[in-house]
Design a protein around this motif. Structure first.
Motif, mmCIF file in Angstrom:
data_model
loop_
_atom_site.group_PDB
_atom_site.id
_atom_site.type_symbol
_atom_site.label_atom_id
_atom_site.label_comp_id
_atom_site.label_asym_id
_atom_site.label_seq_id
_atom_site.Cartn_x
_atom_site.Cartn_y
_atom_site.Cartn_z
ATOM 1 N N THR A 162 10.090 12.690 -7.807
ATOM 2 C CA THR A 162 10.942 13.575 -7.130
ATOM 3 C C THR A 162 10.496 13.825 -5.802
ATOM 4 O OG1 THR A 162 9.731 15.370 -8.263
ATOM 5 C CG2 THR A 162 11.641 14.719 -9.473
ATOM 6 N N TYR A 163 9.456 13.372 -5.286
ATOM 7 C CA TYR A 163 8.771 13.669 -3.979
ATOM 8 C C TYR A 163 8.529 12.323 -3.331
ATOM 9 C CZ TYR A 163 5.270 14.964 -0.686
ATOM 10 O OH TYR A 163 4.388 15.080 0.499
ATOM 11 N N VAL A 164 8.814 12.370 -1.928
ATOM 12 C CA VAL A 164 8.618 11.119 -1.151
ATOM 13 C C VAL A 164 7.345 11.489 -0.375
ATOM 14 C CG1 VAL A 164 9.680 9.659 0.444
ATOM 15 C CG2 VAL A 164 10.818 10.492 -1.440
ATOM 16 N N PRO A 165 6.421 10.974 -0.128
ATOM 17 C CA PRO A 165 5.415 11.126 0.943
ATOM 18 C C PRO A 165 5.881 10.698 2.281
ATOM 19 C CG PRO A 165 4.576 9.102 -0.230
ATOM 20 C CD PRO A 165 6.046 9.735 -1.072
ATOM 21 N N GLU A 166 5.230 11.460 3.445
ATOM 22 C CA GLU A 166 5.772 11.349 4.650
ATOM 23 C C GLU A 166 4.670 10.023 5.054
ATOM 24 O OE1 GLU A 166 6.168 13.488 8.905
ATOM 25 O OE2 GLU A 166 5.699 14.844 7.076
ATOM 26 N N VAL A 167 5.332 9.117 5.795
ATOM 27 C CA VAL A 167 4.620 8.208 6.253
ATOM 28 C C VAL A 167 4.391 8.375 7.747
ATOM 29 C CG1 VAL A 167 4.233 5.662 6.704
ATOM 30 C CG2 VAL A 167 5.409 6.282 4.610
ATOM 31 N N GLU A 168 3.401 8.460 8.561
ATOM 32 C CA GLU A 168 3.138 8.766 9.767
ATOM 33 C C GLU A 168 3.178 7.828 10.685
ATOM 34 O OE1 GLU A 168 2.078 12.312 11.026
ATOM 35 O OE2 GLU A 168 2.853 12.813 9.075
ATOM 36 N N ASP A 169 3.155 8.016 11.964
ATOM 37 C CA ASP A 169 3.416 6.797 12.996
ATOM 38 C C ASP A 169 1.718 6.371 13.086
ATOM 39 O OD1 ASP A 169 4.262 4.592 14.282
ATOM 40 O OD2 ASP A 169 5.277 5.799 15.566
ATOM 41 N N LEU A 170 1.523 5.087 13.679
ATOM 42 C CA LEU A 170 0.121 4.734 13.741
ATOM 43 C C LEU A 170 -0.506 5.524 14.686
ATOM 44 C CD1 LEU A 170 -1.688 2.238 12.880
ATOM 45 C CD2 LEU A 170 -0.854 0.997 14.821
ATOM 46 N N GLN A 171 -1.742 5.966 14.467
ATOM 47 C CA GLN A 171 -2.667 6.340 15.291
ATOM 48 C C GLN A 171 -4.111 6.224 15.326
ATOM 49 O OE1 GLN A 171 -3.470 10.956 14.294
ATOM 50 N NE2 GLN A 171 -2.366 10.130 12.400
ATOM 51 N N PRO A 172 -4.660 6.238 16.439
ATOM 52 C CA PRO A 172 -6.137 5.808 16.611
ATOM 53 C C PRO A 172 -7.077 6.516 15.557
ATOM 54 C CG PRO A 172 -5.278 6.216 18.599
ATOM 55 C CD PRO A 172 -4.545 6.702 17.865
ATOM 56 N N LEU A 173 -7.990 6.050 14.627
ATOM 57 C CA LEU A 173 -8.792 6.636 13.648
ATOM 58 C C LEU A 173 -9.678 7.911 14.481
ATOM 59 C CD1 LEU A 173 -10.185 7.205 11.059
ATOM 60 C CD2 LEU A 173 -11.641 5.445 11.499
ATOM 61 N N SER A 174 -10.075 7.330 15.740
ATOM 62 C CA SER A 174 -10.956 8.296 16.416
ATOM 63 C C SER A 174 -10.144 9.451 16.782
ATOM 64 C CB SER A 174 -11.605 7.688 17.836
ATOM 65 O OG SER A 174 -10.188 7.213 18.456
ATOM 66 N N ARG A 175 -8.840 9.424 17.330
ATOM 67 C CA ARG A 175 -8.236 10.826 17.610
ATOM 68 C C ARG A 175 -7.919 11.586 16.334
ATOM 69 N NH1 ARG A 175 -2.914 9.200 20.421
ATOM 70 N NH2 ARG A 175 -1.966 9.458 18.349
ATOM 71 N N LEU A 176 -7.681 10.946 15.113
ATOM 72 C CA LEU A 176 -7.494 11.484 13.801
ATOM 73 C C LEU A 176 -8.778 12.446 13.427
ATOM 74 C CD1 LEU A 176 -5.521 12.122 11.409
ATOM 75 C CD2 LEU A 176 -6.482 10.132 10.282
ATOM 76 N N ILE B 290 0.922 -1.123 -0.025
ATOM 77 C CA ILE B 290 -0.079 -0.016 0.022
ATOM 78 C C ILE B 290 1.038 1.252 -0.068
ATOM 79 C CG2 ILE B 290 -1.637 1.260 1.525
ATOM 80 C CD1 ILE B 290 -3.066 -1.062 2.083
ATOM 81 N N VAL B 291 2.000 1.321 0.924
ATOM 82 C CA VAL B 291 2.868 2.368 0.827
ATOM 83 C C VAL B 291 3.509 2.485 -0.550
ATOM 84 C CG1 VAL B 291 4.900 3.364 1.947
ATOM 85 C CG2 VAL B 291 3.127 2.435 3.481
ATOM 86 N N GLU B 292 3.900 1.573 -1.094
ATOM 87 C CA GLU B 292 4.757 1.606 -2.540
ATOM 88 C C GLU B 292 3.648 2.162 -3.498
ATOM 89 O OE1 GLU B 292 6.613 -2.125 -4.217
ATOM 90 O OE2 GLU B 292 5.354 -1.750 -5.743
ATOM 91 N N LYS B 293 2.279 1.617 -3.512
ATOM 92 C CA LYS B 293 1.570 2.056 -4.417
ATOM 93 C C LYS B 293 1.024 3.487 -4.358
ATOM 94 C CE LYS B 293 1.657 -1.642 -6.595
ATOM 95 N NZ LYS B 293 3.028 -1.395 -7.287
ATOM 96 N N ALA B 294 0.938 3.996 -3.085
ATOM 97 C CA ALA B 294 0.564 5.369 -2.719
ATOM 98 C C ALA B 294 1.436 6.355 -3.394
ATOM 99 C CB ALA B 294 0.089 5.480 -1.216
ATOM 100 N N THR B 295 2.676 5.857 -3.019
ATOM 101 C CA THR B 295 3.845 6.759 -3.687
ATOM 102 C C THR B 295 3.716 6.838 -5.066
ATOM 103 O OG1 THR B 295 5.036 5.987 -1.662
ATOM 104 C CG2 THR B 295 6.168 7.106 -3.461
ATOM 105 N N GLU B 296 3.710 5.860 -5.762
ATOM 106 C CA GLU B 296 3.608 5.815 -7.178
ATOM 107 C C GLU B 296 2.539 6.655 -7.807
ATOM 108 O OE1 GLU B 296 3.687 1.922 -9.500
ATOM 109 O OE2 GLU B 296 4.566 1.257 -7.515
ATOM 110 N N LEU B 297 1.318 6.502 -7.068
ATOM 111 C CA LEU B 297 -0.035 7.054 -7.502
ATOM 112 C C LEU B 297 -0.133 8.435 -7.041
ATOM 113 C CD1 LEU B 297 -2.271 3.827 -6.899
ATOM 114 C CD2 LEU B 297 -1.893 5.076 -9.127
#
Lengths: 240, 240
Positions: free
Chosen positions: A139-153, A95-102
């Protein structure tokens, strides 16, 4: 000589700039790829575009490139986040690979009621995003955040950023995206087993959430992520 | 009792029909999943829909289910083929899995000028399609063909079947699909390195080929396959 190798460097890039290499980078360039002095590689740092660099020092444990000239400006993706519940390791990497590509700008793993993962290896996922950008000409790398609860987000969510919710209850055709306004968006993908009834009720009540069905077949979470990123990019993103 | 296990069986399904199991199937149901007599599983054969079946005989090297009642009719995918150039093993497996999930009716691996693969394990890829259908609630399994040259496939092509060509030269926005006619279609995905100039010229000259760009970033072949299947299903397929 054709520069085929692309390397992400977390360094300032400018003409004549010396670029010292880490041990891993030196091992890759000189041990694995067998580059010699004078060889050329493409480098990028996610901010300053893509640059041609030349090998000016080799070694087993280090070495140096020298930055020459810019080959491409930085291309920022649209302001699209991917929010997803981590699944099995290989599919999360994917998923991380594809999200970067897309062309996702930011990747946010979340814990949901039906998420098994207690934690993630954020550093490993970030490295996957870097590798995907290297391989796919980004030429851009998306930042991958650390895991967080969906409710808090969701509690701290800026309502100006809309959410495309891939809703397993199958309401909302993808065509709904055509009438949607551009601007900041996030795609939300649930875990296997979907969202809990409480999560579904909460999402349904949020005015900035657009539920969209991804067809009559059940998609794995990784397939759903790629499909949703595709639909968004083709209608609201930079695929026009 | 909830029947969660789904099993593809190449047998006729009808009420009361005994369903003898192969050694592998018996190992999976009784050795791995620990099912006992009376347990229920869902079975499908790709033609007769999904059926509830009951374990009526167990054994280490065999066993038997008895077919009870139909739980769902067969759901055929739209008449969409996926034609693709096989790449590395894991990514080829992945393309077959995703094409099954996303509702391709037939999967055709092809040799192109830049394809490295000389042959494929057709049986293994077919098994991947079966497994994807089992896991994703499908009642249909696309047929995976053996590897054939793209040139031969195109020579015998029925012009009534249009081709959505994912063209790395980046002409044609995905929006072009909105004006396209429904009916039989195929998606064509090239290998890493794309199509040769000769192949590109040939494809460009075919009146039933619609070139579509998949955005400004370079996509891996497996990403391109999922993206193209998504776009087609969302505009011409059964995601409406």
């Amino acid at each position: 000589m054709d520069a085929k190798i692309r390397l992400h460097l977390d360094q300032h890039l400018a003409p004549g700039q010396p670029l010292p290499l880490t041990r891993d980078q030196a091992h890759y360039l000189f041990g694995v790829m067998r580059l010699a002095e004078g060889a050329r590689v493409l480098v990028f740092n996610g901010r300053d575009g893509e640059w041609l660099a030349e090998v000016t020092g080799t070694g087993k444990r280090g070495g140096e490139l020298t930055c020459r000239e810019r080959t491409r400006p930085v291309r920022m993706p649209p302001d699209l986040w991917l929010v997803f519940a981590p699944i099995k390791k290989a599919r999360t990497d994917f998923i991380v690979e594809k999200a970067t590509e897309l062309g996702a700008a930011r990747i946010l793993p979340v814990q949901t009621d039906f998420t098994n993962a207690e934690r993630i290896r954020q550093d490993r996922l970030q490295a996957h995003a870097v590798e995907a950008a290297e391989q796919c000409g980004g030429t851009y790398v998306p930042e991958v955040e650390d895991l967080q609860p969906l409710s808090r987000l969701l509690a701290g969510w800026n309502p100006a950023r809309r959410i495309l919710w891939c809703d397993e209850s199958r309401v909302g055709a993808p065509a709904a995206l055509h009438g949607a306004e551009p601007g900041p968006w996030a795609i939300l993908i649930g875990p296997e087993g979907g969202f809990s009834p409480a999560e579904q009720a909460r999402l349904r009540a949020l005015p900035f959430v657009l539920p969209v069905s991804l067809g009559p077949r059940i998609l794995r979470a990784d397939t759903a992520a790629v499909a949703a990123l595709t639909l968004w990019q083709a209608t609201l993103g930079d695929w026009g």
